[in-house]
Design a protein around this motif. Structure first.
Motif, short mmCIF file in Angstrom:
data_model
loop_
_atom_site.label_atom_id
_atom_site.label_comp_id
_atom_site.label_asym_id
_atom_site.label_seq_id
_atom_site.Cartn_x
_atom_site.Cartn_y
_atom_site.Cartn_z
N ALA A 1 3.97 7.83 3.47
CA ALA A 1 3.99 7.41 2.39
C ALA A 1 3.64 8.47 1.16
O ALA A 1 4.10 8.67 -0.11
N GLY A 2 2.86 9.44 1.41
CA GLY A 2 2.55 10.70 0.72
C GLY A 2 1.16 11.01 0.61
O GLY A 2 0.76 11.86 -0.08
N ALA B 1 2.08 7.09 -6.66
CA ALA B 1 1.10 8.11 -6.94
C ALA B 1 1.70 9.48 -6.51
O ALA B 1 1.35 10.47 -7.38
N ARG B 2 2.31 9.64 -5.45
CA ARG B 2 2.73 11.00 -5.00
C ARG B 2 3.92 11.52 -6.04
O ARG B 2 3.92 12.67 -6.34
N LEU B 3 4.65 10.44 -6.52
CA LEU B 3 5.89 10.79 -7.46
C LEU B 3 5.23 11.21 -8.80
O LEU B 3 5.79 11.95 -9.39
N ILE B 4 4.30 10.36 -9.11
CA ILE B 4 3.85 10.39 -10.39
C ILE B 4 2.93 11.52 -10.97
O ILE B 4 3.02 12.24 -11.55
N LEU B 5 1.93 11.76 -9.71
CA LEU B 5 0.97 12.76 -10.15
C LEU B 5 1.50 14.21 -9.82
O LEU B 5 2.39 14.45 -9.14
N ASP B 6 0.96 15.23 -10.49
CA ASP B 6 1.19 16.52 -10.26
C ASP B 6 1.04 17.12 -8.90
O ASP B 6 0.10 16.50 -8.29
N GLU C 1 -0.58 19.51 -7.45
CA GLU C 1 -1.83 20.11 -7.19
C GLU C 1 -2.97 18.63 -6.90
O GLU C 1 -4.13 18.97 -6.60
N VAL C 2 -2.66 17.56 -7.32
CA VAL C 2 -3.36 16.62 -7.01
C VAL C 2 -3.37 15.84 -5.93
O VAL C 2 -2.29 15.39 -5.54
N THR C 3 -4.33 15.64 -5.04
CA THR C 3 -4.46 15.01 -3.94
C THR C 3 -4.32 13.55 -3.93
O THR C 3 -4.96 12.99 -4.75
N VAL C 4 -3.61 13.05 -2.98
CA VAL C 4 -3.50 11.69 -2.93
C VAL C 4 -4.16 11.08 -1.65
O VAL C 4 -3.83 11.79 -0.56
N GLN C 5 -4.93 10.34 -1.71
CA GLN C 5 -6.05 10.00 -0.63
C GLN C 5 -5.88 8.38 -0.44
O GLN C 5 -5.78 7.55 -1.42
N ALA C 6 -6.06 8.01 0.79
CA ALA C 6 -6.30 6.67 1.11
C ALA C 6 -7.26 6.41 2.15
O ALA C 6 -7.12 7.36 3.40
N PRO C 7 -8.14 5.66 2.12
CA PRO C 7 -9.12 5.65 3.28
C PRO C 7 -8.47 5.12 4.73
O PRO C 7 -8.05 4.00 4.77
N PRO C 8 -8.79 5.64 5.60
CA PRO C 8 -8.16 5.24 6.83
C PRO C 8 -8.94 3.94 7.40
O PRO C 8 -8.26 3.10 8.28
N ASN C 9 -10.34 3.79 7.23
CA ASN C 9 -11.04 2.73 7.82
C ASN C 9 -10.37 1.43 7.30
O ASN C 9 -10.55 0.31 7.75
N LEU C 10 -9.92 1.39 6.09
CA LEU C 10 -9.22 0.17 5.41
C LEU C 10 -7.84 -0.05 5.96
O LEU C 10 -7.27 -1.15 5.65
N ASN C 11 -7.28 0.86 6.64
CA ASN C 11 -6.06 0.78 7.08
C ASN C 11 -5.72 1.23 8.50
O ASN C 11 -5.14 2.28 8.66
N PRO C 12 -6.47 0.92 9.49
CA PRO C 12 -6.88 1.54 10.88
C PRO C 12 -5.38 1.41 11.54
O PRO C 12 -5.22 2.08 12.20
N ILE D 1 0.81 -1.31 0.05
CA ILE D 1 -0.08 0.04 0.09
C ILE D 1 0.64 1.28 -0.04
O ILE D 1 0.66 2.33 -0.79
N ALA D 2 1.91 1.06 0.71
CA ALA D 2 2.80 2.37 0.97
C ALA D 2 3.51 2.45 -0.44
O ALA D 2 3.82 3.77 -0.92
N TRP D 3 4.00 1.53 -1.07
CA TRP D 3 4.72 1.60 -2.43
C TRP D 3 3.73 2.23 -3.17
O TRP D 3 4.23 3.23 -4.02
N THR D 4 2.43 1.94 -3.17
CA THR D 4 1.67 2.53 -4.38
C THR D 4 1.13 3.75 -4.19
O THR D 4 1.37 5.07 -5.03
#
Length: 194
Positions: free
Chosen positions: A121-122, A94-99, A101-112, A87-90
């Motif tokens: 990770a970003g 995403a943070r390295l590839i995307l511009d 201004e694009v927010t990178v999000q991950a759901p906290p309930n799936l990774n408590p 998950i952290a790798w992905t």
């Protein structure tokens, strides 16, 4: 593959829909679901395609990195879930590839247990967490308590703050219908973010 009967999940359909949203000047959320049999190379290719569409239209405000969670009574109930490192790798890719201004999000309930890892990770957003509504997609994974998540963010030097579905960079007359623009810009959360 898990989405074989879901026509709207086919890559060509998703790319076309995302491009049409860009043509219509709609602030857009996209994402990648990981752990469903795809390779890391396919994840990178998906992120590169999202970036290409954003660079063409400027409308991708957020990309969600969502990890597969096995659900009972489904065909993938016994399939392995991606681990924290995957998950952290992905997220990092995403943070390295995307511009920027694009927010990178991950759901906290799936990774408590991995909130700190997600942040390191970003990610810079947790998504639409809510103290009053469940996660209707992942109903077996309740949202974390806001106070607990706030404290964990604070311990890492970050502040958890509310936001609107449209990110600040897209709250402009160019991106929003005039009637909606007026309502959004007078909303207390938008005023605080300005």
């Amino acid at each position: 593959m898990p989405h074989w009967r879901a026509r709207d999940k086919r890559p060509d359909v998703r790319i076309d829909m995302t491009a049409r949203a860009g043509e219509l000047r709609i602030p857009f959320t996209s994402g990648v679901l990981i752990g469903i049999g795809e390779t890391r190379q396919e994840r990178v290719e998906s992120l590169l395609e999202i970036r290409r569409l954003h660079r063409r239209y400027g409308h991708i405000q957020e990309v969600i990195v969502q990890n597969f969670r096995a659900e009972p009574s489904t065909p993938m109930a016994n399939d392995p879930e991606p681990d924290d490192d995957d998950i952290a790798w992905t997220i990092a890719m995403a943070r390295l590839i995307l511009d920027d201004e694009v927010t990178v999000q991950a759901p906290p309930n799936l990774n408590p247990d991995g909130i700190e890892t997600l942040i390191a990770a970003g990610i810079n957003d947790f998504g639409g967490i809510s103290p009053v509504t469940p996660d209707f997609i992942n109903h077996q994974h309740p949202w974390p308590l806001i106070d607990s998540l706030t404290e964990r963010c604070h311990n890492l030097g970050f502040e958890l703050a509310p936001r609107l579905p449209v990110y600040p960079g897209w709250i402009t007359p160019e991106w929003l219908d005039p009637a909606l623009y007026e309502r959004v810009t007078t909303h207390p959360v938008a005023a605080e973010a300005a």
